[in-house]
Design an enzyme around this catalytic site. Structure first.
Site, short mmCIF file in Angstrom:
data_model
loop_
_atom_site.label_atom_id
_atom_site.label_comp_id
_atom_site.label_asym_id
_atom_site.label_seq_id
_atom_site.Cartn_x
_atom_site.Cartn_y
_atom_site.Cartn_z
N HIS A 23 0.84 -1.06 0.13
CA HIS A 23 0.00 0.03 -0.02
C HIS A 23 0.88 1.41 0.10
CE1 HIS A 23 -3.03 -2.52 2.38
NE2 HIS A 23 -3.88 -2.34 1.15
N LYS A 47 -15.92 -7.46 4.64
CA LYS A 47 -14.67 -8.05 5.57
C LYS A 47 -14.84 -7.62 7.06
CE LYS A 47 -11.60 -7.77 1.57
NZ LYS A 47 -10.40 -6.95 0.92
N ARG A 96 -1.95 -6.28 -8.48
CA ARG A 96 -0.87 -7.20 -8.09
C ARG A 96 -0.80 -8.03 -9.09
NH1 ARG A 96 -3.13 -7.73 -2.09
NH2 ARG A 96 -4.69 -7.09 -3.57
N SER A 134 -2.63 -7.44 3.11
CA SER A 134 -3.11 -7.32 4.45
C SER A 134 -3.25 -8.87 4.97
CB SER A 134 -4.10 -6.48 4.84
OG SER A 134 -4.12 -5.10 4.27
P1 ADP Z 1 -9.77 -3.80 -0.73
O1 ADP Z 1 -10.67 -4.51 0.46
O2 ADP Z 1 -10.53 -2.64 -1.05
O3 ADP Z 1 -9.24 -4.53 -1.68
P2 ADP Z 1 -7.19 -3.50 0.30
O4 ADP Z 1 -6.74 -2.58 1.47
O5 ADP Z 1 -6.86 -4.93 0.30
O6 ADP Z 1 -8.73 -2.93 0.25
O7 ADP Z 1 -6.54 -2.87 -0.85
C1 ADP Z 1 -6.68 -1.60 -1.37
C2 ADP Z 1 -5.99 -1.28 -2.65
O8 ADP Z 1 -4.62 -1.59 -2.70
C3 ADP Z 1 -6.44 -2.36 -3.77
O9 ADP Z 1 -6.52 -1.80 -5.02
C4 ADP Z 1 -5.40 -3.47 -3.84
O10 ADP Z 1 -5.32 -3.95 -5.16
C5 ADP Z 1 -4.07 -2.55 -3.62
N1 ADP Z 1 -3.00 -3.18 -2.92
C6 ADP Z 1 -3.01 -4.07 -2.00
N2 ADP Z 1 -1.84 -4.64 -1.80
C7 ADP Z 1 -1.05 -4.15 -2.73
C8 ADP Z 1 0.35 -4.50 -3.09
N3 ADP Z 1 1.25 -5.22 -2.39
N4 ADP Z 1 0.82 -4.02 -4.17
C9 ADP Z 1 -0.09 -3.00 -4.92
N5 ADP Z 1 -1.45 -2.56 -4.53
C10 ADP Z 1 -1.98 -3.45 -3.64
#
Ligand code: ADP
Length: 167
Positions: A23, A47, A96, A134
């Site tokens: 992130h 979630k 990703r 996460s």
């Molecule tokens: P959500 O529940 O909306 O997917 P996340 O916190 O899991 O929330 O992810 C938020 C955004 O960050 C999403 O667009 C996700 O694809 C992106 N993201 C999460 N991890 C990574 C990473 N390692 N590299 C690039 N983008 C990421």
């Protein structure tokens, strides 16, 4: 820059449960191409989060405190409505792998239908974070594994404490 130039404002919505280095990479890179980036922490996620919204906001605030044009806010409801309320022209998301693509495409398309004036931009992950989520952080931490290179250093102890307290 002329005085009348419109600020480029973006929101980066997500669960951030908790914020990872993946992130943070997206945040640092998008903050360079926008005048203002608002990290928008989703309250109404389907979630069940490990960290409360207040905790998630506080963790992100610690991780981004050195980046002057980045702000953090929790929000509830439609992402496009939040974007409109903040005067944002773009929604930032990260990609990703192919597995992210279909879901992200659907969300981007429905958001564009709801708010044609707002565009979603995707940053592809830096290779070293392509496996990072996460959920992976929580999985590794729950078994006492090393999450040092997965989350920003300043939040490491808080994440570990959550598990030491027996969550
Ligand atoms: P959500 O529940 O909306 O997917 P996340 O916190 O899991 O929330 O992810 C938020 C955004 O960050 C999403 O667009 C996700 O694809 C992106 N993201 C999460 N991890 C990574 C990473 N390692 N590299 C690039 N983008 C990421």
């Amino acid at each position: 820059m002329s005085a009348t130039k419109q600020l480029r404002i973006g929101i980066y919505p997500g669960s951030f449960d908790p914020i990872t280095l993946g992130h943070l990479d997206v945040i640092e890179r998008s903050a360079k191409i926008l005048d203002r980036l608002i990290i928008s922490v989703l309250l109404n996620s389907t979630k069940r989060p490990l960290f409360s919204s207040e905790e998630r906001v506080a963790l992100i605030e610690q991780a981004v405190k050195e980046i002057p044009n980045v702000y953090v806010e929790a929000f509830d409801g439609l992402t496009v409505e939040f974007a409109r309320a903040r005067g944002a022209q773009v929604i930032v998301r990260g990609l990703r792998a192919v597995s992210d693509f279909e879901y992200e495409l659907q969300i981007a398309q429905i958001n564009h239908k709801l708010a044609p004036e707002i565009d979603t931009i995707f940053l592809t992950t830096s290779v070293e974070y392509s496996y990072l989520s996460s959920s992976i952080v929580k999985e590794v931490a729950s078994y006492g594994g090393d999450i040092t290179r997965l989350v920003p250093e300043c939040i490491l102890q808080t994440v570990l404490d959550k598990y030491n307290k027996g969550v």
